[in-house]
Scaffold this active site. Structure first.
Site, PDB file in Angstrom:
ATOM      1  N   GLU A   1      12.728  -3.583  10.857  1.00 52.08           N
ATOM      2  CA  GLU A   1      12.210  -2.503   9.670  1.00 52.08           C
ATOM      3  C   GLU A   1      11.072  -1.602  10.704  1.00 52.08           C
ATOM      4  O   GLU A   1      10.022  -2.078  11.123  1.00 52.08           O
ATOM      5  CB  GLU A   1      11.451  -3.266   8.526  1.00 52.08           C
ATOM      6  CG  GLU A   1      11.136  -2.324   7.464  1.00 52.08           C
ATOM      7  CD  GLU A   1      10.703  -2.814   6.305  1.00 52.08           C
ATOM      8  OE1 GLU A   1      10.145  -3.819   6.416  1.00 52.08           O
ATOM      9  OE2 GLU A   1      10.869  -2.425   5.151  1.00 52.08           O
TER      10      GLU A   1
ATOM     11  N   GLU B   1       9.984  -8.199  -4.231  1.00 60.62           N
ATOM     12  CA  GLU B   1      10.703  -6.763  -3.760  1.00 60.62           C
ATOM     13  C   GLU B   1      10.088  -6.876  -2.118  1.00 60.62           C
ATOM     14  O   GLU B   1       9.086  -6.637  -1.907  1.00 60.62           O
ATOM     15  CB  GLU B   1       9.877  -5.816  -4.602  1.00 60.62           C
ATOM     16  CG  GLU B   1      10.489  -5.914  -5.974  1.00 60.62           C
ATOM     17  CD  GLU B   1      11.964  -5.300  -5.989  1.00 60.62           C
ATOM     18  OE1 GLU B   1      12.574  -5.000  -5.169  1.00 60.62           O
ATOM     19  OE2 GLU B   1      12.506  -5.584  -7.283  1.00 60.62           O
ATOM     20  N   LEU B   2      10.869  -7.344  -1.371  1.00 64.62           N
ATOM     21  CA  LEU B   2      10.504  -7.348   0.182  1.00 64.62           C
ATOM     22  C   LEU B   2      11.168  -6.256   0.878  1.00 64.62           C
ATOM     23  O   LEU B   2      11.718  -5.316   0.596  1.00 64.62           O
ATOM     24  CB  LEU B   2      10.886  -8.756   0.557  1.00 64.62           C
ATOM     25  CG  LEU B   2      10.560  -9.821  -0.576  1.00 64.62           C
ATOM     26  CD1 LEU B   2      10.961 -11.341   0.250  1.00 64.62           C
ATOM     27  CD2 LEU B   2       9.053  -9.930  -0.427  1.00 64.62           C
TER      28      LEU B   2
ATOM     29  N   GLY C   1       5.869  -6.441  -1.085  1.00 68.39           N
ATOM     30  CA  GLY C   1       5.473  -6.606   0.405  1.00 68.39           C
ATOM     31  C   GLY C   1       6.499  -6.856   1.314  1.00 68.39           C
ATOM     32  O   GLY C   1       7.734  -6.977   1.066  1.00 68.39           O
ATOM     33  N   SER C   2       5.934  -7.566   2.586  1.00 64.10           N
ATOM     34  CA  SER C   2       6.763  -8.030   3.348  1.00 64.10           C
ATOM     35  C   SER C   2       7.611  -9.281   3.315  1.00 64.10           C
ATOM     36  O   SER C   2       7.142 -10.200   2.505  1.00 64.10           O
ATOM     37  CB  SER C   2       6.291  -7.969   4.749  1.00 64.10           C
ATOM     38  OG  SER C   2       4.909  -9.199   4.592  1.00 64.10           O
TER      39      SER C   2
ATOM     40  N   PRO D   1      -4.326  -5.205  -5.892  1.00 63.74           N
ATOM     41  CA  PRO D   1      -3.636  -4.377  -5.030  1.00 63.74           C
ATOM     42  C   PRO D   1      -3.959  -4.581  -3.506  1.00 63.74           C
ATOM     43  O   PRO D   1      -4.823  -5.399  -3.289  1.00 63.74           O
ATOM     44  CB  PRO D   1      -4.577  -2.807  -5.518  1.00 63.74           C
ATOM     45  CG  PRO D   1      -5.831  -3.737  -5.926  1.00 63.74           C
ATOM     46  CD  PRO D   1      -5.796  -4.956  -6.411  1.00 63.74           C
ATOM     47  N   ALA D   2      -3.332  -3.713  -2.602  1.00 66.58           N
ATOM     48  CA  ALA D   2      -3.421  -3.954  -1.186  1.00 66.58           C
ATOM     49  C   ALA D   2      -4.670  -3.264  -0.885  1.00 66.58           C
ATOM     50  O   ALA D   2      -5.438  -2.386  -1.570  1.00 66.58           O
ATOM     51  CB  ALA D   2      -2.579  -3.045  -0.395  1.00 66.58           C
ATOM     52  N   SER D   3      -5.453  -3.879   0.149  1.00 73.15           N
ATOM     53  CA  SER D   3      -6.887  -3.660   0.539  1.00 73.15           C
ATOM     54  C   SER D   3      -7.106  -2.365   1.079  1.00 73.15           C
ATOM     55  O   SER D   3      -8.134  -1.673   0.593  1.00 73.15           O
ATOM     56  CB  SER D   3      -7.303  -4.622   1.804  1.00 73.15           C
ATOM     57  OG  SER D   3      -7.184  -5.983   1.625  1.00 73.15           O
TER      58      SER D   3
ATOM     59  N   CYS E   1      10.339   0.953   1.530  1.00 73.13           N
ATOM     60  CA  CYS E   1      11.174  -0.319   1.798  1.00 73.13           C
ATOM     61  C   CYS E   1      12.556   0.135   1.702  1.00 73.13           C
ATOM     62  O   CYS E   1      13.428  -0.431   2.332  1.00 73.13           O
ATOM     63  CB  CYS E   1      10.775  -1.235   0.732  1.00 73.13           C
ATOM     64  SG  CYS E   1      10.965  -0.281  -0.865  1.00 73.13           S
TER      65      CYS E   1
ATOM     66  N   TRP F   1       0.769  -1.369   0.158  1.00 73.64           N
ATOM     67  CA  TRP F   1      -0.051  -0.056  -0.017  1.00 73.64           C
ATOM     68  C   TRP F   1       0.862   1.324   0.049  1.00 73.64           C
ATOM     69  O   TRP F   1       0.371   2.323  -0.049  1.00 73.64           O
ATOM     70  CB  TRP F   1      -0.981  -0.230   1.333  1.00 73.64           C
ATOM     71  CG  TRP F   1       0.117  -0.374   2.454  1.00 73.64           C
ATOM     72  CD1 TRP F   1       0.041  -1.522   3.017  1.00 73.64           C
ATOM     73  CD2 TRP F   1       0.784   0.577   3.149  1.00 73.64           C
ATOM     74  NE1 TRP F   1       0.943  -1.461   4.096  1.00 73.64           N
ATOM     75  CE2 TRP F   1       1.323  -0.375   4.043  1.00 73.64           C
ATOM     76  CE3 TRP F   1       1.337   1.710   3.370  1.00 73.64           C
ATOM     77  CZ2 TRP F   1       2.370   0.024   5.240  1.00 73.64           C
ATOM     78  CZ3 TRP F   1       2.150   2.202   4.078  1.00 73.64           C
ATOM     79  CH2 TRP F   1       2.874   1.378   5.021  1.00 73.64           C
TER      80      TRP F   1
HETATM   81  P1  NAP Z   1       2.447  -7.241   3.456  1.00 73.91           P
HETATM   82  O1  NAP Z   1       1.570  -7.772   4.615  1.00 73.91           O
HETATM   83  O2  NAP Z   1       3.306  -8.356   2.858  1.00 73.91           O
HETATM   84  O3  NAP Z   1       1.229  -6.950   2.355  1.00 73.91           O
HETATM   85  C1  NAP Z   1       1.667  -6.866   0.877  1.00 73.91           C
HETATM   86  C2  NAP Z   1       0.496  -7.271  -0.011  1.00 73.91           C
HETATM   87  O4  NAP Z   1       0.256  -8.691   0.229  1.00 73.91           O
HETATM   88  C3  NAP Z   1      -0.828  -6.626   0.376  1.00 73.91           C
HETATM   89  O5  NAP Z   1      -1.579  -6.542  -0.889  1.00 73.91           O
HETATM   90  C4  NAP Z   1      -1.435  -7.647   1.326  1.00 73.91           C
HETATM   91  O6  NAP Z   1      -2.744  -7.774   1.128  1.00 73.91           O
HETATM   92  C5  NAP Z   1      -1.097  -9.019   0.472  1.00 73.91           C
HETATM   93  N1  NAP Z   1      -1.177 -10.131   1.329  1.00 73.91           N
HETATM   94  C6  NAP Z   1      -1.184 -10.464   2.505  1.00 73.91           C
HETATM   95  N2  NAP Z   1      -1.083 -11.679   3.013  1.00 73.91           N
HETATM   96  C7  NAP Z   1      -1.106 -12.411   1.809  1.00 73.91           C
HETATM   97  C8  NAP Z   1      -1.329 -13.887   1.504  1.00 73.91           C
HETATM   98  N3  NAP Z   1      -1.353 -14.608   2.492  1.00 73.91           N
HETATM   99  N4  NAP Z   1      -1.189 -14.083   0.310  1.00 73.91           N
HETATM  100  C9  NAP Z   1      -1.475 -13.117  -0.844  1.00 73.91           C
HETATM  101  N5  NAP Z   1      -1.082 -11.933  -0.490  1.00 73.91           N
HETATM  102  C10 NAP Z   1      -1.285 -11.320   0.584  1.00 73.91           C
HETATM  103  O7  NAP Z   1       3.381  -6.031   3.659  1.00 73.91           O
HETATM  104  P2  NAP Z   1       2.833  -4.620   4.120  1.00 73.91           P
HETATM  105  O8  NAP Z   1       3.355  -4.579   5.412  1.00 73.91           O
HETATM  106  O9  NAP Z   1       1.409  -4.454   3.890  1.00 73.91           O
HETATM  107  O10 NAP Z   1       3.802  -3.660   3.312  1.00 73.91           O
HETATM  108  C11 NAP Z   1       4.960  -3.035   3.758  1.00 73.91           C
HETATM  109  C12 NAP Z   1       6.271  -3.854   3.208  1.00 73.91           C
HETATM  110  O11 NAP Z   1       6.369  -4.008   1.840  1.00 73.91           O
HETATM  111  C13 NAP Z   1       7.424  -3.663   3.990  1.00 73.91           C
HETATM  112  O12 NAP Z   1       8.057  -4.593   4.698  1.00 73.91           O
HETATM  113  C14 NAP Z   1       8.303  -2.959   2.871  1.00 73.91           C
HETATM  114  O13 NAP Z   1       9.547  -2.998   3.190  1.00 73.91           O
HETATM  115  C15 NAP Z   1       7.895  -3.787   1.968  1.00 73.91           C
HETATM  116  N6  NAP Z   1       7.982  -2.985   0.687  1.00 73.91           N
HETATM  117  C16 NAP Z   1       8.786  -3.342  -0.452  1.00 73.91           C
HETATM  118  C17 NAP Z   1       9.372  -2.925  -1.400  1.00 73.91           C
HETATM  119  C18 NAP Z   1      10.429  -3.230  -2.477  1.00 73.91           C
HETATM  120  O14 NAP Z   1      10.519  -2.727  -3.548  1.00 73.91           O
HETATM  121  N7  NAP Z   1      11.248  -3.906  -1.909  1.00 73.91           N
HETATM  122  C19 NAP Z   1       8.541  -1.646  -1.766  1.00 73.91           C
HETATM  123  C20 NAP Z   1       7.325  -1.280  -0.918  1.00 73.91           C
HETATM  124  C21 NAP Z   1       7.146  -2.014   0.168  1.00 73.91           C
HETATM  125  P3  NAP Z   1      -3.809  -6.827   2.261  1.00 73.91           P
HETATM  126  O15 NAP Z   1      -3.528  -5.344   1.888  1.00 73.91           O
HETATM  127  O16 NAP Z   1      -5.162  -7.359   2.138  1.00 73.91           O
HETATM  128  O17 NAP Z   1      -3.178  -7.075   3.481  1.00 73.91           O
END
Ligand code: NAP
Length: 484
Positions: free
Chosen positions: A386, A255-256, A233-234, A181-183, A289, A156
């Site tokens: 983080e 991209e974590l 994402g994470s 997309p993210a919720s 990130c 998001w």
């Molecule tokens: P997240 O919890 O991993 O969520 C990312 C996406 O995955 C969201 O759309 C989420 O949906 C979805 N998701 C969650 N559980 C899932 C599952 N079991 N199966 C499939 N999809 C699932 O990450 P976040 O905490 O929202 O985002 C922040 C993280 O992203 C940080 O660690 C950051 O460093 C990382 N990030 C990395 C980069 C990069 O380029 N390396 C860029 C931006 C962010 P919901 O929205 O419904 O939860």
């Protein structure tokens, strides 16, 4: 909210060229993190609808891949033009659903658009190779072919950029996409889909499915038609998707999370380093990130650096991103504020010195005070986690070897920054940092032409740049025999 083009405010999924909520048992509320108010809703779709979206992407693939790179590029170019025309509306949508200040959101739209621009051109430069033969009657070639249907799942924090950074190279390479997309920030992706449709992206080539993350993620990773998963994402969810994609041996780009070191050596221009830290640290309220997560400052300039950073931080205006002069908006949700609060309390409890902020902002809700912590130690949680919030953590160091070892002592390796005016050190440290991206004497390196991505548990694959198409294509070797 006033959009000059209200049609961009889409609240349905976009599957096979249709705006739909068919199959939804419920809706998911989208909230403005600055006010907590509902700003819309999206259909809560699941496995069956994901299967349909994948089938649409599969059906659209042959015609899309058959187009020349130039033809695909022209459509991406039109999409770029439309994004630029609607920059103000898109920025407004980002600010409403993500909270970042409007000016910053505008900057994000420009950044997002740059990937459409870049890959509209790269589409026609997707070269292969002619390989010198080892036998006289053979001719050898390596050609690039699109991998096929791609599943994309995004976070998001950059609601527009994360879409275009994945979809533009995928489409340029000749793939089709199902994106979830993210919720919390689906409206930007849906607005981009509306513009893609207007640009002439054919039905089924780019689909956006909203809803149940687990169900959609499980289907995207298990479905045999999907040949590639690209995820931002994470790290924990990245690992999970990797496991789920293993049985069908899908290609992956991940991209974590990051935990960027930001090192200020004794020979740095301290003033420039302070300015760069402000840029790196506070973009999107510290929720990026590549954010400076651990700031290592040489003992000889430590107090000066701390004083200058604190002055700047105390000057920041926190508030609703729609108000003028606001430099920092809210965190995305209560869980984000809770995590930041816990990390700050842990550090203070273990002896960190609080120089600014340190608590929830008087505005309440998702607002947290920009914070500076000095005398931060390796035993504190902020050393390994983080932060994802507006908190500067100042560690002290004395030798180059020591700081490199500490900088590299984490599981992730996305970005790293350092400040030095010694040319030998610049090379030495740039090579020694275990990260995918290094900023030397700058706090800002993101653009469409540099390869973006990490090492270690920050994932793999590169987005943007001339390498960006490789992640969405397979290399095929052709050996032509009997050439007389
Ligand atoms: P997240 O919890 O991993 O969520 C990312 C996406 O995955 C969201 O759309 C989420 O949906 C979805 N998701 C969650 N559980 C899932 C599952 N079991 N199966 C499939 N999809 C699932 O990450 P976040 O905490 O929202 O985002 C922040 C993280 O992203 C940080 O660690 C950051 O460093 C990382 N990030 C990395 C980069 C990069 O380029 N390396 C860029 C931006 C962010 P919901 O929205 O419904 O939860």
């Amino acid at each position: 909210m006033q959009l000059s083009d209200p049609q961009l405010y889409r609240q349905q999924a976009y599957i096979n060229g249709n705006w739909t909520d068919a199959g939804a048992q419920s809706v998911i509320d989208v909230k403005n993190p600055a006010t907590g108010e509902s700003i819309g809703s999206i259909p809560n779709l699941g496995r069956v609808e994901t299967v349909n979206a994948i089938a649409s992407a599969e059906a659209a693939w042959p015609a899309w891949r058959a187009k020349t790179g130039k033809e695909r590029g022209l459509i991406l170019r039109r999409w770029y033009d439309l994004v630029m025309t609607h920059i103000d509306d898109l920025a407004m949508i980002i600010t409403l659903e993500n909270g970042k200040p409007l000016e910053e959101a505008r900057g994000e739209v420009l950044y997002a658009a740059s990937f459409l621009d870049w890959f509209s051109e790269e589409a026609r430069r997707h070269y292969g190779d002619v390989i010198p033969q080892t036998k006289g009657d053979q001719r050898l070639f390596a050609i690039r072919q699109p991998v096929g249907v791609c599943g994309a799942i995004i976070a998001w924090n950059f609601p527009c950029t994360l879409v275009t950074r994945k979809v533009a190279p995928a489409l340029a390479a000749g793939c089709t996409v199902v994106l979830r997309p993210a919720s919390q920030t689906p409206l930007s992706a849906l607005a981009l889909a509306e513009l893609a449709e207007r640009a002439g992206v054919p039905a089924g080539v780019f689909n956006v499915i909203t809803g149940d993350a687990r169900a959609i993620g499980a289907e995207l990773t298990a479905n045999e038609t999907v040949r590639k998963i690209t995820f931002t994402g994470s790290t924990p969810i990245g690992r999970l998707l990797m496991q789920q994609a293993a049985p069908t041996v899908k290609r992956l780009s991940l991209e974590l999370g990051g935990n960027a070191p930001f090192i200020v050596f004794e020979d740095a221009d301290v003033e420039k380093a302070v300015d760069a830290l402000m840029v790196s640290k506070f973009r999107n309220a510290g929720q990026t990130c590549v954010c400076a997560n651990r700031v290592f400052v040489h003992d000889s300039v430590y107090e000066e650096f701390a004083r200058r950073v604190t002055e700047k931080v105390l000057d920041m205006k926190v508030g609703n991103g729609l108000e003028s002069d606001v430099s920092i908006g809210p965190l995305i949700d209560e869980a984000g504020v809770e995590k930041v609060s816990e990390l700050v309390e842990d550090a203070i409890g273990k002896g960190a010195r609080l120089l600014a902020g340190g608590k929830r902002h008087a505005l309440g809700g998702g607002f947290y005070e920009p914070t500076v912590l000095a005398d931060v130690g390796q035993d504190m949680d902020v050393a390994s986690e983080e932060i994802f919030g507006p908190v500067v953590t100042l560690f002290r160091f004395e030798s180059e070897d020591d700081v490199i070892e500490r900088a590299n002592s984490v599981e992730t390796g996305l970005a790293g920054y350092f400040f030095s005016r010694d040319a030998s050190r610049v090379w030495r440290v740039a090579e020694a940092l275990e990260v995918g991206i290094v900023g030397v004497n700058t706090g800002m390196f993101s653009n469409e032409v540099g390869p973006f991505g990490g090492v270690k548990q920050s994932g793999f694959g590169r987005e943007g740049s001339r390498y960006g198409l490789d992640d969405f294509s397979d290399l095929k070797y052709i050996c032509l025999g009997d050439v007389n």
